[in-house]
Design an enzyme around this catalytic site. Structure first.
Site, mmCIF file in Angstrom:
data_model
loop_
_atom_site.group_PDB
_atom_site.id
_atom_site.type_symbol
_atom_site.label_atom_id
_atom_site.label_comp_id
_atom_site.label_asym_id
_atom_site.label_seq_id
_atom_site.Cartn_x
_atom_site.Cartn_y
_atom_site.Cartn_z
ATOM 1 N N GLY A 5 29.164 20.932 92.969
ATOM 2 C CA GLY A 5 27.921 20.886 92.187
ATOM 3 C C GLY A 5 27.453 19.447 92.024
ATOM 4 N N ARG A 66 28.788 23.560 99.389
ATOM 5 C CA ARG A 66 30.101 24.192 99.262
ATOM 6 C C ARG A 66 30.418 24.712 100.664
ATOM 7 N NH1 ARG A 66 30.640 24.156 93.554
ATOM 8 N NH2 ARG A 66 28.669 24.504 92.512
ATOM 9 N N ASP A 97 36.870 19.539 90.639
ATOM 10 C CA ASP A 97 38.262 19.872 90.969
ATOM 11 C C ASP A 97 38.405 20.632 92.293
ATOM 12 O OD1 ASP A 97 37.103 22.057 89.855
ATOM 13 O OD2 ASP A 97 38.747 22.538 88.508
ATOM 14 N N THR A 120 30.985 15.691 87.788
ATOM 15 C CA THR A 120 30.643 17.061 87.366
ATOM 16 C C THR A 120 30.174 16.998 85.922
ATOM 17 O OG1 THR A 120 31.553 19.223 86.796
ATOM 18 C CG2 THR A 120 33.135 17.456 86.936
ATOM 19 N N ASP A 122 30.545 19.129 83.687
ATOM 20 C CA ASP A 122 31.369 19.913 82.758
ATOM 21 C C ASP A 122 32.432 19.116 82.001
ATOM 22 O OD1 ASP A 122 30.015 22.198 83.336
ATOM 23 O OD2 ASP A 122 31.394 22.841 84.909
ATOM 24 N N ASP A 124 35.462 18.609 82.763
ATOM 25 C CA ASP A 124 36.679 19.427 82.655
ATOM 26 C C ASP A 124 37.807 18.913 83.548
ATOM 27 O OD1 ASP A 124 35.389 19.977 84.997
ATOM 28 O OD2 ASP A 124 35.564 22.151 84.868
ATOM 29 N N ARG A 166 31.253 27.066 81.966
ATOM 30 C CA ARG A 166 31.891 28.379 82.135
ATOM 31 C C ARG A 166 33.289 28.377 81.545
ATOM 32 N NH1 ARG A 166 29.313 28.484 87.047
ATOM 33 N NH2 ARG A 166 31.026 27.328 87.984
#
Ligand code: ATP
Length: 318
Positions: A5, A66, A97, A120, A122, A124, A166
């Site tokens: 992403g 991707r 990741d 990213t 996120d 995360d 998510r």
């Protein structure tokens, strides 16, 4: 390459890697569309001047993708062939990741030197307090929620605002606190739907006429934002409920100063590590110092949600 992403700050990281290569007199090649472009040999020679005027741009000039084919041995063999043909000796992968997992597998198979830059929204990824794009996405979400608050208060409405995340509630928790949300629902903690109803009832009793509930995409209750809104409408009919899903706008836009500075620091460090003969490391930030962590470790664990911030959020909604 940029992979997975896209995130604001990826261009600033590309610029930094390219300029650091120019500074150390190393040739630099950009790989288009992540692993997909690697498999196809879609490369471009980059010089210090190729990356003029991109530090302030969202998205990624190298494009991202991707690639299913990179998950196969055959795909990775093609990728390695193109690297050899072009005399490429090391690679900087800017991504999340998934991209790092691919990098580790590729390194195991071909012993090819790789450094990862976490990009990213996120946040995360273990091994860095901030991933590229997270700060910008937070600011974008807060700005959007501020605007929703204007209309919520004009009509005495309750708004459920869904933000990205998510599996990680970093955007929801921080944007929720920053935008003064009444409730924040995140994947890591089950705050309980009854507790939310109680809290909204209390808000009403104490004179609040409008409210904002920030919900991460992957809220722990398992209900999506529309189901949550319906649940509240059924149980608290006095509320006029609306839903707003912020969606992909959170990925776009000009990167914040924080993300540009972070990208510049991480890009330089990644080139310096490769020149030092290091590999399989991810660069990141800890206590405002640039550090490196083994990629294998970085992809194993995310980092946990800040309990102190959860407590602050609770106190703020009193
Ligand atoms: P984001 O966090 O924004 O989703 P990401 O880097 O995690 O970014 P993914 O789509 O998960 O995004 O991964 C990017 C690419 O990395 C995949 O399309 C694939 O080509 C490669 N990749 C991911 N996992 C593997 C794997 N197990 N083996 C080989 N390649 C992989």
């Amino acid at each position: 390459m940029t992979s997975g992403g896209d995130a604001p700050g990826m261009n600033a990281a590309i610029r930094s890697v390219v300029r650091a290569c120019a500074y150390y007199r190393v040739s630099c090649v950009g790989i288009y569309r992540g692993y997909e472009g690697l498999i196809e040999g879609d490369f471009i020679e980059l010089t210090a001047r190729s990356v003029n005027n991109i530090i302030n741009k969202g998205g990624t000039v190298l494009k991202s993708a991707r690639s299913q084919e990179f998950r196969t041995k055959e795909g990775r063999a093609k990728a390695f062939e193109h690297l050899q043909e072009n005399e490429i000796e090391a690679m900087v992968v800017i991504g999340g990741d998934g991209s790092f997992t691919g990098a580790v597998i590729f390194n195991e198979e071909y012993n090819f030197p790789i450094i990862g830059i976490p990009g990213t929204i996120d946040n995360d990824i273990f091994g860095t307090s901030h991933t590229l794009g997270y700060d910008t996405a937070l600011n974008t979400a807060v700005e959007a929620i501020d605007k929703i608050r204007d209309t919520a208060s004009s009509h005495n409405r309750l708004f459920f605002v869904e933000v990205m995340g998510r599996d990680a509630g970093f955007i929801a928790l921080n944007a929720g606190v920053g935008a003064g949300a009444e409730e924040i629902l995140i994947p890591e903690e089950d705050l309980g739907l009854d507790r939310m109803l109680e809290s909204l009832k209390k808000s009403r009793r104490t004179g609040k006429s409008s409210s904002i509930v920030v919900v991460a995409e992957g809220d722990k209750s398992g209900k999506n934002v529309y189901e949550l809104a319906q649940y509240v409408e059924e149980n608290l009919p006095e509320y006029d409920v609306r839903v707003s899903v912020l969606g992909h706008m959170q990925r776009g836009g000009s990167p914040s100063c924080f993300d540009r500075v972070l990208a510049s620091r991480l890009g330089v460090k990644s080139v310096e590590l490769l020149l030092d003969g290091k590999t399989n490391l991810m660069v990141g930030l800890k206590d405002n110092e640039v550090i490196s962590t083994s990629i294998a470790e970085a992809i194993k664990g995310g980092h946990s949600i800040n309990q102190e911030l959860l407590r602050v959020s609770d106190i703020m909604t009193t």
